[in-house]
Design a protein around this motif. Structure first.
Motif, PDB file in Angstrom:
ATOM      1  N   ASN A   5       0.851  -1.185   0.000  1.00 39.99           N
ATOM      2  CA  ASN A   5       0.000   0.000   0.000  1.00 39.99           C
ATOM      3  C   ASN A   5       0.892   1.242   0.000  1.00 39.99           C
ATOM      4  OD1 ASN A   5      -2.050   1.849   0.329  1.00 39.99           O
ATOM      5  ND2 ASN A   5      -2.431   1.356   2.466  1.00 39.99           N
ATOM      6  N   ALA A   6       1.164   1.781  -1.165  1.00 38.98           N
ATOM      7  CA  ALA A   6       2.072   2.930  -1.289  1.00 38.98           C
ATOM      8  C   ALA A   6       1.652   4.073  -0.368  1.00 38.98           C
ATOM      9  CB  ALA A   6       2.111   3.409  -2.728  1.00 38.98           C
ATOM     10  N   GLY A   7       2.608   4.578   0.394  1.00 33.07           N
ATOM     11  CA  GLY A   7       2.359   5.680   1.309  1.00 33.07           C
ATOM     12  C   GLY A   7       1.817   5.241   2.658  1.00 33.07           C
ATOM     13  N   GLY A   8       1.499   3.970   2.794  1.00 33.97           N
ATOM     14  CA  GLY A   8       0.972   3.448   4.051  1.00 33.97           C
ATOM     15  C   GLY A   8       2.066   2.838   4.908  1.00 33.97           C
ATOM     16  N   PHE A   9       1.679   2.425   6.104  1.00 34.61           N
ATOM     17  CA  PHE A   9       2.619   1.808   7.037  1.00 34.61           C
ATOM     18  C   PHE A   9       2.052   0.502   7.554  1.00 34.61           C
ATOM     19  CE2 PHE A   9       3.529   6.338   7.291  1.00 34.61           C
ATOM     20  CZ  PHE A   9       4.891   6.348   7.094  1.00 34.61           C
ATOM     21  N   VAL A  10       2.956  -0.345   7.992  1.00 39.23           N
ATOM     22  CA  VAL A  10       2.598  -1.569   8.693  1.00 39.23           C
ATOM     23  C   VAL A  10       3.394  -1.546   9.996  1.00 39.23           C
ATOM     24  CG1 VAL A  10       4.375  -2.978   7.573  1.00 39.23           C
ATOM     25  CG2 VAL A  10       2.347  -4.060   8.494  1.00 39.23           C
ATOM     26  N   TYR A  11       2.801  -2.074  11.072  1.00 42.24           N
ATOM     27  CA  TYR A  11       3.418  -2.047  12.387  1.00 42.24           C
ATOM     28  C   TYR A  11       3.719  -3.477  12.804  1.00 42.24           C
ATOM     29  CZ  TYR A  11       1.599   2.605  12.057  1.00 42.24           C
ATOM     30  OH  TYR A  11       1.319   3.866  11.614  1.00 42.24           O
ATOM     31  N   LEU A  12       4.961  -3.730  13.204  1.00 46.46           N
ATOM     32  CA  LEU A  12       5.374  -5.052  13.627  1.00 46.46           C
ATOM     33  C   LEU A  12       5.480  -5.056  15.146  1.00 46.46           C
ATOM     34  CD1 LEU A  12       8.196  -5.665  11.013  1.00 46.46           C
ATOM     35  CD2 LEU A  12       5.775  -6.280  10.859  1.00 46.46           C
ATOM     36  N   VAL A  13       4.714  -5.916  15.786  1.00 42.80           N
ATOM     37  CA  VAL A  13       4.720  -6.043  17.240  1.00 42.80           C
ATOM     38  C   VAL A  13       5.498  -7.311  17.574  1.00 42.80           C
ATOM     39  CG1 VAL A  13       3.309  -6.271  19.305  1.00 42.80           C
ATOM     40  CG2 VAL A  13       2.457  -4.927  17.377  1.00 42.80           C
ATOM     41  N   HIS A  14       6.529  -7.149  18.395  1.00 42.69           N
ATOM     42  CA  HIS A  14       7.358  -8.301  18.763  1.00 42.69           C
ATOM     43  C   HIS A  14       7.629  -8.276  20.257  1.00 42.69           C
ATOM     44  CE1 HIS A  14      11.034 -10.728  19.271  1.00 42.69           C
ATOM     45  NE2 HIS A  14      10.412 -11.481  18.383  1.00 42.69           N
ATOM     46  N   ILE A  54      -2.972  -1.454  17.495  1.00 43.52           N
ATOM     47  CA  ILE A  54      -1.679  -1.857  18.047  1.00 43.52           C
ATOM     48  C   ILE A  54      -1.800  -2.222  19.525  1.00 43.52           C
ATOM     49  CG2 ILE A  54       0.659  -1.099  18.617  1.00 43.52           C
ATOM     50  CD1 ILE A  54       0.580   0.589  16.050  1.00 43.52           C
ATOM     51  N   ARG A  55      -2.439  -1.385  20.320  1.00 43.15           N
ATOM     52  CA  ARG A  55      -2.570  -1.651  21.760  1.00 43.15           C
ATOM     53  C   ARG A  55      -3.320  -2.957  22.003  1.00 43.15           C
ATOM     54  NH1 ARG A  55      -1.663   1.122  26.124  1.00 43.15           N
ATOM     55  NH2 ARG A  55      -1.375   3.038  24.955  1.00 43.15           N
ATOM     56  N   VAL A  85      -3.694  -5.579  20.015  1.00 45.37           N
ATOM     57  CA  VAL A  85      -2.896  -6.728  19.579  1.00 45.37           C
ATOM     58  C   VAL A  85      -1.750  -6.977  20.558  1.00 45.37           C
ATOM     59  CG1 VAL A  85      -1.347  -7.570  17.771  1.00 45.37           C
ATOM     60  CG2 VAL A  85      -3.528  -6.496  17.160  1.00 45.37           C
ATOM     61  N   ALA A  86      -1.037  -5.924  20.957  1.00 46.47           N
ATOM     62  CA  ALA A  86       0.083  -6.079  21.885  1.00 46.47           C
ATOM     63  C   ALA A  86      -0.400  -6.629  23.227  1.00 46.47           C
ATOM     64  CB  ALA A  86       0.807  -4.753  22.071  1.00 46.47           C
ATOM     65  N   GLN A  87      -1.530  -6.124  23.725  1.00 44.80           N
ATOM     66  CA  GLN A  87      -2.056  -6.616  25.004  1.00 44.80           C
ATOM     67  C   GLN A  87      -2.420  -8.092  24.900  1.00 44.80           C
ATOM     68  OE1 GLN A  87      -2.524  -4.753  28.156  1.00 44.80           O
ATOM     69  NE2 GLN A  87      -2.359  -6.938  28.606  1.00 44.80           N
ATOM     70  N   HIS A  88      -3.054  -8.483  23.794  1.00 49.34           N
ATOM     71  CA  HIS A  88      -3.401  -9.893  23.598  1.00 49.34           C
ATOM     72  C   HIS A  88      -2.141 -10.758  23.551  1.00 49.34           C
ATOM     73  CE1 HIS A  88      -5.521 -13.448  22.275  1.00 49.34           C
ATOM     74  NE2 HIS A  88      -4.635 -13.551  21.296  1.00 49.34           N
ATOM     75  N   MET A  89      -1.102 -10.257  22.887  1.00 49.65           N
ATOM     76  CA  MET A  89       0.148 -11.013  22.814  1.00 49.65           C
ATOM     77  C   MET A  89       0.775 -11.183  24.196  1.00 49.65           C
ATOM     78  SD  MET A  89       1.832  -9.556  19.287  1.00 49.65           S
ATOM     79  CE  MET A  89       3.284 -10.617  19.361  1.00 49.65           C
ATOM     80  N   VAL A  90       0.756 -10.130  25.015  1.00 50.26           N
ATOM     81  CA  VAL A  90       1.285 -10.228  26.373  1.00 50.26           C
ATOM     82  C   VAL A  90       0.442 -11.207  27.193  1.00 50.26           C
ATOM     83  CG1 VAL A  90       1.635  -8.969  28.549  1.00 50.26           C
ATOM     84  CG2 VAL A  90       2.379  -7.954  26.383  1.00 50.26           C
ATOM     85  N   ASP A  91      -0.872 -11.089  27.087  1.00 57.49           N
ATOM     86  CA  ASP A  91      -1.775 -11.958  27.863  1.00 57.49           C
ATOM     87  C   ASP A  91      -1.608 -13.431  27.524  1.00 57.49           C
ATOM     88  OD1 ASP A  91      -2.822  -9.721  29.100  1.00 57.49           O
ATOM     89  OD2 ASP A  91      -4.647  -9.673  27.879  1.00 57.49           O
ATOM     90  N   THR A  92      -1.251 -13.732  26.280  1.00 56.71           N
ATOM     91  CA  THR A  92      -1.142 -15.130  25.844  1.00 56.71           C
ATOM     92  C   THR A  92       0.308 -15.600  25.697  1.00 56.71           C
ATOM     93  OG1 THR A  92      -1.322 -14.467  23.504  1.00 56.71           O
ATOM     94  CG2 THR A  92      -3.371 -15.045  24.655  1.00 56.71           C
ATOM     95  N   HIS A  93       1.257 -14.769  26.089  1.00 53.40           N
ATOM     96  CA  HIS A  93       2.672 -15.121  26.002  1.00 53.40           C
ATOM     97  C   HIS A  93       2.978 -16.267  26.969  1.00 53.40           C
ATOM     98  CE1 HIS A  93       7.039 -14.769  26.363  1.00 53.40           C
ATOM     99  NE2 HIS A  93       7.025 -14.011  25.285  1.00 53.40           N
ATOM    100  N   PRO A  94       3.768 -17.244  26.551  1.00 54.27           N
ATOM    101  CA  PRO A  94       4.065 -18.391  27.415  1.00 54.27           C
ATOM    102  C   PRO A  94       4.745 -18.012  28.744  1.00 54.27           C
ATOM    103  CG  PRO A  94       4.886 -18.777  25.172  1.00 54.27           C
ATOM    104  CD  PRO A  94       4.359 -17.385  25.219  1.00 54.27           C
ATOM    105  N   LEU A  95       5.476 -16.907  28.770  1.00 56.56           N
ATOM    106  CA  LEU A  95       6.169 -16.508  29.995  1.00 56.56           C
ATOM    107  C   LEU A  95       5.503 -15.353  30.738  1.00 56.56           C
ATOM    108  CD1 LEU A  95       9.867 -16.596  28.702  1.00 56.56           C
ATOM    109  CD2 LEU A  95       8.630 -18.360  29.964  1.00 56.56           C
ATOM    110  N   TYR A  96       4.764 -14.488  30.042  1.00 57.41           N
ATOM    111  CA  TYR A  96       4.206 -13.289  30.665  1.00 57.41           C
ATOM    112  C   TYR A  96       2.757 -13.455  31.118  1.00 57.41           C
ATOM    113  CZ  TYR A  96       8.138 -11.140  28.182  1.00 57.41           C
ATOM    114  OH  TYR A  96       9.370 -10.829  27.678  1.00 57.41           O
ATOM    115  N   GLY A  97       1.970 -14.235  30.398  1.00 56.81           N
ATOM    116  CA  GLY A  97       0.534 -14.322  30.599  1.00 56.81           C
ATOM    117  C   GLY A  97       0.073 -14.901  31.867  1.00 56.81           C
TER     118      GLY A  97
END
Length: 76
Positions: free
Chosen positions: A35-44, A61-62, A64-76
């Motif tokens: 998508n020319a002129g657009g952005f993509v955000y990588l959450v890691h 972003i918030r 998705v990041a919160q869901h990733m933290v909640d379901t992380h094998p070490l953090y959740g």
């Protein structure tokens, strides 16, 4: 209510912190090659075997990041 916070550390990078204030990951902004002129955000998250997640809608972003933290094998 979100339990994570973000701190911008560069124009295209932010750190993710959990509710205890521990640094748990990053968000990177990259030009979207489809998508020319657009952005993509990588959450890691640190030590996440699932790898990074691509987010096209900045407003999610918030969520998705919160869901990733909640379901992380070490953090959740």
């Amino acid at each position: 209510m979100s339990r994570i916070t973000f701190k911008r550390v560069a124009p295209d990078e932010a750190r993710i912190y959990d509710h205890d204030g521990d640094h748990v990951g990053h968000v990177y902004r990259h030009a979207d090659i489809v998508n020319a002129g657009g952005f993509v955000y990588l959450v890691h998250l640190t030590e996440d075997p699932r790898g990074w997640t691509r987010v096209h809608d900045r407003s999610r972003i918030r969520e998705v990041a919160q869901h990733m933290v909640d379901t992380h094998p070490l953090y959740g």
